[in-house]
Design an enzyme around this catalytic site. Sequence first.
Site, PDB file in Angstrom:
ATOM      1  N   LYS A  22     -11.668   5.679  -5.437  1.00  0.00           N
ATOM      2  CA  LYS A  22     -11.792   7.131  -4.924  1.00  0.00           C
ATOM      3  C   LYS A  22     -10.495   7.754  -4.894  1.00  0.00           C
ATOM      4  O   LYS A  22      -9.349   6.919  -4.486  1.00  0.00           O
ATOM      5  CB  LYS A  22     -12.514   7.352  -3.661  1.00  0.00           C
ATOM      6  CG  LYS A  22     -12.061   6.522  -2.420  1.00  0.00           C
ATOM      7  CD  LYS A  22     -10.999   7.271  -1.797  1.00  0.00           C
ATOM      8  CE  LYS A  22     -10.274   6.460  -0.501  1.00  0.00           C
ATOM      9  NZ  LYS A  22      -8.830   6.770  -0.053  1.00  0.00           N
ATOM     10  N   ALA A 112      -5.259  -2.753  -1.807  1.00  0.00           N
ATOM     11  CA  ALA A 112      -4.294  -1.979  -0.644  1.00  0.00           C
ATOM     12  C   ALA A 112      -3.374  -0.804  -1.255  1.00  0.00           C
ATOM     13  O   ALA A 112      -2.411  -0.516  -0.776  1.00  0.00           O
ATOM     14  CB  ALA A 112      -3.500  -3.062  -0.079  1.00  0.00           C
ATOM     15  N   GLY A 114      -4.980   2.448  -1.466  1.00  0.00           N
ATOM     16  CA  GLY A 114      -5.174   3.674  -1.160  1.00  0.00           C
ATOM     17  C   GLY A 114      -6.297   4.348  -1.894  1.00  0.00           C
ATOM     18  O   GLY A 114      -6.658   5.511  -1.973  1.00  0.00           O
ATOM     19  N   GLY A 117     -10.496   0.013  -2.960  1.00  0.00           N
ATOM     20  CA  GLY A 117     -10.891  -1.013  -3.705  1.00  0.00           C
ATOM     21  C   GLY A 117     -11.752  -2.011  -2.749  1.00  0.00           C
ATOM     22  O   GLY A 117     -12.966  -2.383  -3.312  1.00  0.00           O
ATOM     23  N   ASP A 152     -15.066   4.432   4.017  1.00  0.00           N
ATOM     24  CA  ASP A 152     -14.979   4.997   2.680  1.00  0.00           C
ATOM     25  C   ASP A 152     -16.384   4.337   2.129  1.00  0.00           C
ATOM     26  O   ASP A 152     -16.470   4.948   0.918  1.00  0.00           O
ATOM     27  CB  ASP A 152     -13.876   4.513   1.947  1.00  0.00           C
ATOM     28  CG  ASP A 152     -12.577   5.157   2.386  1.00  0.00           C
ATOM     29  OD1 ASP A 152     -12.483   6.306   3.049  1.00  0.00           O
ATOM     30  OD2 ASP A 152     -11.514   4.476   2.277  1.00  0.00           O
TER      31      ASP A 152
END
Length: 316
Positions: A22, A112, A114, A117, A152
Amino acid sequence: MSAPASRSGRAPQSVAVRVPAKINLQLSVGPVEADGYHNLVTVFQAISLFDDLTIAYGDAGSGIKISITGDQTHGVPSDVNNLAAKAAAAICAKYELADDLEITINKSIPVAGGMAGGSADAAATIVAMDSLFALDMSRDEMTEIAADLGSDVPFLLSGGTAVGTGRGDQITQALSRGTYHWVLALSTVGLSTPAVYKECDRLREGMDVVEPVASDVLLKALLAGDAQALGKVLTNDLQPAAFSLRPALRLVLDVGKEYGALGSLVSGSGPTVAFLVGDEDHALDLTVALMSSGVVGSVARAYGPVHGAKVIDVKN
Ligand code: C5P
């Protein structure tokens, strides 16, 4: 092999799920709450960088085993700390299933970076477990488990374009026309999400931080399918914190501006920088410029929106 338990029907032997990364087109961060979290208003877009996750039954007594393959393996935990293992364990506990499972994750989503993942793999696990054990979970059941695993994760179940509120875990689908093209400047070293939020709090100390609201102009640009307008209104409240922790990211942003990106921003808590471009040719030009600039680790191209976690293969 463990006997497959199921709520309904015959269960398959292994299930493969594809899940996207995303980016946040808007990430507005409210004041820090008592629990250390922040109220967010964010607009998510799922983009075409994917992890493929396969779950199969393991030998009796083996527990949950994780193997990581692909081009983004560095720093991914292959033990209980992997969010996919946590998701599988949570579902086994909730539905009283034998937790002898082999999970293989073929990673293309930066670690890592952003781009969610780890959360993507958790979402993929929920969808894969549902299919493997024929649990027939409702969307609400999946979302509840997802929200417990990370802010997320619920979005990555649905994908597409959505507004996230609360911790980012309350999802409402948003209308979006057309396809958007992205160039992603990836760093070789990730940033810790909690550290970036902490830095954001430090930079805003003493400031009057207002409760966030969704950007009307941004949602209108999406509705109209207007990439030029969207490029002008991309915002991320975590960007100053990411710059503060990683000053070289400013140089990356400058390269994109110089090569005519329609808009740019740090993705989530960074350090990935996302550039919105007009078409695939423009994406290729900017990729070459970034690669030759010497200020990025690697470059990826992607488009969005794409679907969320989805079963791509079932072996009986
Ligand atoms: O929910 P998740 O585990 O993905 O969050 C990672 C970290 O990001 C949290 O530990 C917290 O520091 C920060 N965070 C936050 N407010 C949110 C979401 C995340 O402060 N709404």
